[in-house]
Design a protein around this motif. Structure first.
Motif, PDB file in Angstrom:
ATOM      1  N   ILE A 234     -38.380  60.737 -13.075  1.00  0.00           N
ATOM      2  CA  ILE A 234     -39.135  61.116 -14.276  1.00  0.00           C
ATOM      3  C   ILE A 234     -40.087  59.987 -14.648  1.00  0.00           C
ATOM      4  O   ILE A 234     -41.254  60.214 -14.978  1.00  0.00           O
ATOM      5  N   GLU A 235     -39.603  58.763 -14.563  1.00  0.00           N
ATOM      6  CA  GLU A 235     -40.423  57.583 -14.867  1.00  0.00           C
ATOM      7  C   GLU A 235     -41.649  57.524 -13.966  1.00  0.00           C
ATOM      8  O   GLU A 235     -42.726  57.093 -14.381  1.00  0.00           O
ATOM      9  N   ALA A 241     -41.492  69.177 -16.070  1.00  0.00           N
ATOM     10  CA  ALA A 241     -40.509  69.577 -17.079  1.00  0.00           C
ATOM     11  C   ALA A 241     -39.120  69.224 -16.574  1.00  0.00           C
ATOM     12  O   ALA A 241     -38.909  69.003 -15.375  1.00  0.00           O
ATOM     13  N   VAL A 242     -38.171  69.177 -17.521  1.00  0.00           N
ATOM     14  CA  VAL A 242     -36.792  68.820 -17.191  1.00  0.00           C
ATOM     15  C   VAL A 242     -35.838  69.801 -17.854  1.00  0.00           C
ATOM     16  O   VAL A 242     -35.950  70.070 -19.059  1.00  0.00           O
ATOM     17  N   GLY A 273     -42.841  61.886 -23.141  1.00  0.00           N
ATOM     18  CA  GLY A 273     -43.373  63.150 -23.634  1.00  0.00           C
ATOM     19  C   GLY A 273     -43.282  64.296 -22.643  1.00  0.00           C
ATOM     20  O   GLY A 273     -43.991  65.296 -22.782  1.00  0.00           O
ATOM     21  N   VAL A 274     -42.423  64.171 -21.629  1.00  0.00           N
ATOM     22  CA  VAL A 274     -42.236  65.255 -20.656  1.00  0.00           C
ATOM     23  C   VAL A 274     -41.435  66.378 -21.323  1.00  0.00           C
ATOM     24  O   VAL A 274     -40.382  66.114 -21.901  1.00  0.00           O
ATOM     25  N   ALA A 334     -37.460  62.050 -29.029  1.00  0.00           N
ATOM     26  CA  ALA A 334     -38.369  62.526 -27.980  1.00  0.00           C
ATOM     27  C   ALA A 334     -39.772  62.738 -28.530  1.00  0.00           C
ATOM     28  O   ALA A 334     -39.955  63.260 -29.635  1.00  0.00           O
ATOM     29  N   LYS A 335     -40.766  62.362 -27.738  1.00  0.00           N
ATOM     30  CA  LYS A 335     -42.161  62.482 -28.156  1.00  0.00           C
ATOM     31  C   LYS A 335     -42.818  63.772 -27.677  1.00  0.00           C
ATOM     32  O   LYS A 335     -43.916  64.105 -28.116  1.00  0.00           O
TER      33      LYS A 335
END
Length: 419
Positions: A234-235, A241-242, A273-274, A334-335
């Protein structure tokens, strides 16, 4: 073997000269090229490495003599690790290195972990170490695809056992470089956290549905390293999306279980922001080693042995309240777009009526805590269903589809193969 392979060998040339040169010889004997990066600080090597320790120190913004006078070996090697990372990334970006092979005891391994963690998935990375797969190595230091081999019998000088290990490592990194398939996808990728079909079976329906929508689902087994790998990727911007539906690693890290992915688990997608859809799957229990004596604190609790490696016990009401607070703090910060799905009828196969970990009162504690703690703008959905129900998958996909329609998630790429 692919032509033109370049392998970077990293180690302290003042103390490991024979070992480093032996691995270089093994690589070059197979027709590849190898360069040694010296990350030692105090001694003078008996040969001239292709990348000197002075150059490594300079890449970290210091003269080698100033690194040596830091007065603390940990501080000195941390600074050398900084330089080694910068030089390795530069070589990789220029196409001058296709694989990395590092050698060390705890000191060299500490540095090697920084270097390998900085490199992208699919770039072969191998560490020969006296602490291979040891619990001394925290999960959040490990690259998702790093390979290790125990440096058996070779801490000081070459011998027949040491040569067997070092030659295997040289062959392993060469083989990986020769056969690796680049981690690229024509379709947007979606991460899915899971725990095996016998415990969390939603991925059986979820993954083909994502494929039909033109996405490539990537499922992670959240038993410590799986969750760590997901966070690392993810990084790197791998996923659009997750679906983070297996939070067992968070319960484990709070309770001190070795089956954890570090304290930063469930933070990367939110920080970047994912878009993420989250559920507390399998987080009402703590994982323990089946082969080890059950800790005194867990005796008398409902117990499920999954296999001869891993078993689980239920958590107390107070432990569930603590976990809910731990999770909610991460979720609320979370953003990006975030939804939290809370199944009323259970969060894994073993908590169903008649199963070993069935605890309806404890589950209600979870429900009550999350209802209090999850705050807007997080989309909290309390669902009258079990996490393994088909209706749970449809609820999650409904949120996903809405985010795609509104442009929050990149549209999938149509495919006629479904794979």
């Amino acid at each position: 073997m692919k032509p033109g392979l370049n392998i970077l060998i990293i180690g302290t040339a003042d103390t490991k000269a024979d070992e480093l040169q032996f691995m270089k010889q093994c690589i070059e004997r197979e027709g590849a090229r190898a360069a040694i990066m010296d990350v030692g600080v105090l001694g003078t090597p008996a040969f001239d490495p292709e990348i000197s320790n002075a150059k490594v120190a300079a890449a970290a913004g210091m003269a080698l003599k100033d690194v040596a006078t830091l007065g603390d070996e940990n501080a000195a090697m941390t600074k050398m690790a900084e330089g080694a990372v910068r030089l390795t990334l530069d070589l990789y970006a220029k196409g001058k290195v296709q694989g990395v092979l590092a050698l060390g005891g705890t000191m060299g391994t500490d540095l090697a972990l920084d270097v390998t963690a900085s490199l992208p998935l699919g770039m072969p990375k191998f560490i020969v170490t006296t602490v291979a797969y040891s619990h001394l190595v925290p999960p959040d230091r490990l690259a998702p695809d790093v390979m290790m081999i125990l440096w058996a019998g070779g801490l000081y000088g070459l011998n027949s056992i040491c040569k067997a290990t070092l030659s295997q490592a040289a062959g392993a990194v060469l083989g990986a470089c020769s056969t690796v398939v680049t981690s690229k996808s024509a379709r947007p990728r979606v991460a899915v956290g899971g725990l095996g079909k016998s415990c969390l079976s939603y991925m059986v329906e979820l993954t083909p549905q994502l494929e039909k929508r033109g996405y490539e689902p990537v499922v992670f087994h959240c038993t410590g390293m799986g969750g760590r790998a997901m966070e690392s990727l993810i990084e790197q911007g791998t996923f659009v999306a997750v679906f983070d539906f297996a939070l067992c690693e968070l319960s484990n890290v709070l309770r001190g279980s070795v089956v954890n992915a570090g304290t930063s688990r469930l933070e990367t997608a939110g920080r970047l922001g994912v878009p993420q859809i989250i559920a507390p799957g399998a987080s009402d229990m703590v994982d323990v080693q089946t082969w080890a004596p059950l800790p005194e604190a867990y005796k008398g609790r409902p117990y499920h042995a999954h296999n001869r490696l891993i078993a689980s016990v239920t958590t107390t009401h107070e432990e569930r309240r603590e976990l809910a607070g731990f999770v909610a703090k991460k979720v609320n910060s979370a953003k990006g777009p975030t939804a939290f799905l809370l199944p009323l009828k259970g969060i894994h196969a073993w908590d169903a009526p008649g199963e070993a970990l069935h605890d309806p009162e404890g589950h209600q504690v979870f429900i009550d805590e999350y209802r209090k703690l999850i705050k807007l703008p997080v989309d909290l959905r309390v669902l009258d269903m079990h996490i393994n129900d088909s209706s749970f998958v449809q609820e999650a996909l409904g949120i996903f589809d809405h985010w795609v329609e509104t442009g929050l998630i990149q549209s999938g790429v149509p495919t006629t193969t479904g794979v």
